[in-house]
Design a protein around this motif. Structure first.
Motif, PDB file in Angstrom:
ATOM      1  N   VAL A 457      70.045 -32.970   7.646  1.00  0.00           N
ATOM      2  CA  VAL A 457      71.457 -33.217   8.200  1.00  0.00           C
ATOM      3  C   VAL A 457      72.193 -32.057   8.728  1.00  0.00           C
ATOM      4  O   VAL A 457      72.868 -31.742   9.459  1.00  0.00           O
ATOM      5  CB  VAL A 457      72.004 -33.734   6.889  1.00  0.00           C
ATOM      6  CG1 VAL A 457      73.797 -33.822   7.131  1.00  0.00           C
ATOM      7  CG2 VAL A 457      71.623 -35.190   6.603  1.00  0.00           C
ATOM      8  N   PHE A 458      71.899 -30.746   7.889  1.00  0.00           N
ATOM      9  CA  PHE A 458      72.233 -29.324   8.202  1.00  0.00           C
ATOM     10  C   PHE A 458      71.705 -28.960   9.382  1.00  0.00           C
ATOM     11  O   PHE A 458      72.697 -28.475  10.260  1.00  0.00           O
ATOM     12  CB  PHE A 458      71.463 -28.427   7.184  1.00  0.00           C
ATOM     13  CG  PHE A 458      71.997 -26.923   7.470  1.00  0.00           C
ATOM     14  CD1 PHE A 458      73.244 -26.625   6.881  1.00  0.00           C
ATOM     15  CD2 PHE A 458      70.960 -26.105   7.903  1.00  0.00           C
ATOM     16  CE1 PHE A 458      73.453 -25.247   7.419  1.00  0.00           C
ATOM     17  CE2 PHE A 458      71.401 -24.804   8.396  1.00  0.00           C
ATOM     18  CZ  PHE A 458      72.698 -24.349   7.919  1.00  0.00           C
ATOM     19  N   VAL A 459      70.458 -29.229   9.951  1.00  0.00           N
ATOM     20  CA  VAL A 459      69.961 -28.867  11.296  1.00  0.00           C
ATOM     21  C   VAL A 459      70.811 -29.685  12.247  1.00  0.00           C
ATOM     22  O   VAL A 459      71.262 -28.982  13.329  1.00  0.00           O
ATOM     23  CB  VAL A 459      68.469 -29.181  11.472  1.00  0.00           C
ATOM     24  CG1 VAL A 459      68.145 -28.944  13.073  1.00  0.00           C
ATOM     25  CG2 VAL A 459      67.768 -28.181  10.410  1.00  0.00           C
ATOM     26  N   ARG A 460      71.326 -31.063  12.099  1.00  0.00           N
ATOM     27  CA  ARG A 460      71.840 -32.005  13.097  1.00  0.00           C
ATOM     28  C   ARG A 460      73.390 -31.416  13.209  1.00  0.00           C
ATOM     29  O   ARG A 460      73.887 -31.487  14.434  1.00  0.00           O
ATOM     30  CB  ARG A 460      71.838 -33.430  12.575  1.00  0.00           C
ATOM     31  CG  ARG A 460      70.376 -34.028  12.709  1.00  0.00           C
ATOM     32  CD  ARG A 460      70.239 -34.337  14.357  1.00  0.00           C
ATOM     33  NE  ARG A 460      71.277 -35.063  15.068  1.00  0.00           N
ATOM     34  CZ  ARG A 460      71.083 -36.313  15.206  1.00  0.00           C
ATOM     35  NH1 ARG A 460      70.348 -37.055  14.512  1.00  0.00           N
ATOM     36  NH2 ARG A 460      72.345 -36.973  15.803  1.00  0.00           N
ATOM     37  N   ARG A 461      73.819 -30.939  12.175  1.00  0.00           N
ATOM     38  CA  ARG A 461      75.200 -30.433  12.224  1.00  0.00           C
ATOM     39  C   ARG A 461      75.295 -29.089  13.072  1.00  0.00           C
ATOM     40  O   ARG A 461      76.217 -28.921  13.791  1.00  0.00           O
ATOM     41  CB  ARG A 461      75.867 -30.214  10.638  1.00  0.00           C
ATOM     42  CG  ARG A 461      76.208 -31.808  10.261  1.00  0.00           C
ATOM     43  CD  ARG A 461      76.622 -31.369   8.901  1.00  0.00           C
ATOM     44  NE  ARG A 461      76.889 -32.603   8.230  1.00  0.00           N
ATOM     45  CZ  ARG A 461      77.629 -32.842   6.728  1.00  0.00           C
ATOM     46  NH1 ARG A 461      77.679 -31.690   6.074  1.00  0.00           N
ATOM     47  NH2 ARG A 461      77.991 -34.030   6.469  1.00  0.00           N
TER      48      ARG A 461
END
Length: 583
Positions: A457-461
């Protein structure tokens, strides 16, 4: 009813005519042969297209003129307007002569002045007439505005030349602009005039000399009647007096004359609406159009340049190149606009280009559809459309394709049960090993996907924020271009033209990155104000502006290897200093 309408219209016409006064007057009604006198044409409205009578036909030669004078006096809240054209004439022979009417145009009507009679008596001895200084009889001087085409299309180039005609017996000492011609509703480019050598010519049927004072190329920006204002010039000259010295030499005298050229009306035709292309952007002339990629095969993650270029002759600085159309999943940066345009007397010629840097986002073969560029051809008076051929771009090693490629044969997994043969024949003992189920490795692999979800999720954001930050991408791209063009300039230290082209691009991209300027906003005053607002050091700002001017001037002036090296070192130093001051 018809009679009433006719009477009303007649009354209005007589009222308007009564309001317009256009009168001729002379300083003397009786003059001697070779005596100079003044004639004035005065109007109480701002009339146009003044047309003087033929003075030579009336028996006089023009000593100087016309000079123009405008006065507006306000009394008790009412304005009194006077516009006067003045000539100084010389009587040629005895007799009674009539100066014919002059003409002006006002509110689409022609008005004519009255006639004036002048009586010319025999010549007077100069010694007995100190108020009449003898002067050269045939020393007229004319300031003329010459236009190459008075009925062009919108954005069709026309040339305007300001010429001074004078006689052989006149020496020009100096000339000063009183009112320069103004070109409202035209794009204009003044052409430098560095050769003021008089040329032999014929004007009004007489041999004389002429000199070109000013030259300009104009591109009308709208249709209809457009005005070119008169040019007013003051000339210091030396003319013969008509007397001879005791040694047989002609005596000359200093004179000063104020000359006014007639204004010009240019009737501009609108471009035809019939068959006008849908995406026509105003190009007028004769052009070619190309779309050239820097490469057609590249690996995933690499970038390529796409250059859209228009070349030829026409209004190159006054229209836009078509926008590049790419697949949706390609990353594209704002184009760099490059102009290589010269403006001789015949009009703009050269090329303009938009250079895009693009980055494909996936593997595959892409066919970029053709682009179309339309222009109005002045020779055929028709619209023409040029199409670029389709371009195929191949992207290799994209997402999902390992760098080493696929294995030719799949690996086969085999399981073997290990048995240890006991010393006794036929007796088997099991292998001592721990079961995978319930082992620490089992639980680690079981929990790993759940632990990876927050990281995913962090990488996608982060990626979504980076994709949305188009401004940041543009700034990073321009910073990369600064390094690229500085590097190019360093390789061209022995070649003036390419060096200053690369150096100027580096400076412009630095300003785009730091001040968020567009190419059309690259005016020195704007740059100076924005740098000062960002608290840049005033000395550094002044040096930076001076460096920009050096890049512009170097194209037209010789430069030594030392000067090129100094400009290169100065550019690196100033960019480094401004990088710190603007951070």
């Amino acid at each position: 009813m018809k009679r009433i309408v006719t009477l009303v219209l007649l009354w209005i016409s007589l009222t308007v005519s009564a309001q317009v006064k256009f009168e001729a007057d002379v300083s003397k009604a009786t003059v001697a042969v070779n005596e100079r006198f003044r004639v004035e044409f005065t109007m109480n409205v701002d009339g146009d297209n003044f047309e003087a009578p033929d003075f030579e036909e009336s028996g006089f030669s023009v000593f100087s003129g016309p000079s123009q004078n405008i006065r507006e006096i306000w009394m008790n809240g009412k304005g009194i307007f006077h516009k006067t054209y003045t000539y100084f004439l010389i009587a040629e022979k005895k007799g009674t002569f009539t100066i014919k009417p002059a003409a002006i145009e006002f509110n689409n009507r022609i008005y004519r002045s009255n006639t004036v009679k002048v009586t010319v008596t025999p010549a007077v001895d100069p010694a007995n007439d100190p108020n009449s200084a003898p002067v050269a009889r045939n020393s007229p001087m004319y300031l003329v505005t010459e236009v190459s085409n008075s009925n062009p299309y919108v954005n069709e180039p026309i040339t305007v030349v300001q010429k001074l005609y004078f006689n052989y017996n006149t020496d020009i000492n100096d000339a000063r602009d009183i009112q320069k011609p103004r070109f409202n509703d035209f794009w204009s480019q003044e052409i430098e005039t560095d050769n003021f050598e008089p040329e032999q010519t014929v004007y009004k049927g007489k041999r004389c000399l002429s000199v070109v004072l000013k030259k300009a190329v104009l591109y009308p920006q709208k249709s209809g009647s457009l005005e070119i204002d008169p040019y007013i010039l003051e000339v210091d000259c030396r003319v013969p007096t008509g007397r001879m010295s005791i040694f047989g030499e002609i005596i000359t005298m200093d004179d000063s004359r104020r000359l006014t050229s007639s204004g010009k009306t240019i009737t501009v035709k609108a471009l035809p609406e019939t068959n006008k292309p849908e995406k026509f952007s105003g190009a007028v002339g004769d052009f070619s159009f190309t779309v050239v990629p820097s490469k057609t095969t590249l690996k995933f993650g690499e970038s390529l340049d796409m250059t859209l270029k228009v070349s030829g002759q026409g209004n190159l600085k006054l229209f836009q190149i078509p926008r590049l159309e790419l697949p949706e999943n390609w990353e594209v940066y704002d184009p760099e606009h490059v102009e290589n345009v010269t403006t001789p007397l015949s009009g703009m010629t050269g090329s303009i280009a938009d250079r895009y840097t693009v980055v494909p986002q996936a593997k595959g073969a892409y066919v970029l559809k053709d682009l179309r560029f339309s222009y109005f051809d002045l020779r055929s008076k028709q619209y023409r459309t040029i199409s670029s051929p389709p371009i195929t771009i191949t992207v290799t090693d994209g997402p999902g394709l390992p760098a080493g490629g696929y294995a030719s044969n799949a690996r086969q997994k085999t399981e073997r049960e290990a048995f240890v043969t006991s010393p006794k024949e036929g007796a088997l003992s099991p292998v001592d090993r721990q079961d995978f189920l319930g082992s620490p490795l089992f639980y680690s692999l079981l929990l790993m996907p759940f632990l990876a979800i927050p990281l995913f999720v962090f990488v996608r954001r982060r990626k979504a924020a980076a994709d949305a930050d188009t401004l940041g991408k543009s700034i990073r791209m321009k910073k990369a271009l600064v390094k690229r063009y500085l590097s190019e300039a360093g390789t061209y230290l022995q070649s003036k033209g390419p060096f200053y082209d690369a150096l100027e691009r580096a400076l412009h991209n630095f300003l785009k990155a730091k001040l968020l300027l567009e190419t059309t906003e690259m005016q020195k005053e704007t740059i100076r104000e924005l740098l000062v607002q960002r608290k840049a050091d005033s000395t550094t700002v002044a040096e930076f502006i001076q460096l920009l001017e050096s890049c512009e001037m170097a194209r037209f002036a010789p430069s030594s290897a030392t000067a090129i090296q100094n400009d290169y070192d100065t550019a690196i130093r100033l960019i480094t200093e401004l990088e710190k001051q603007l951070s």
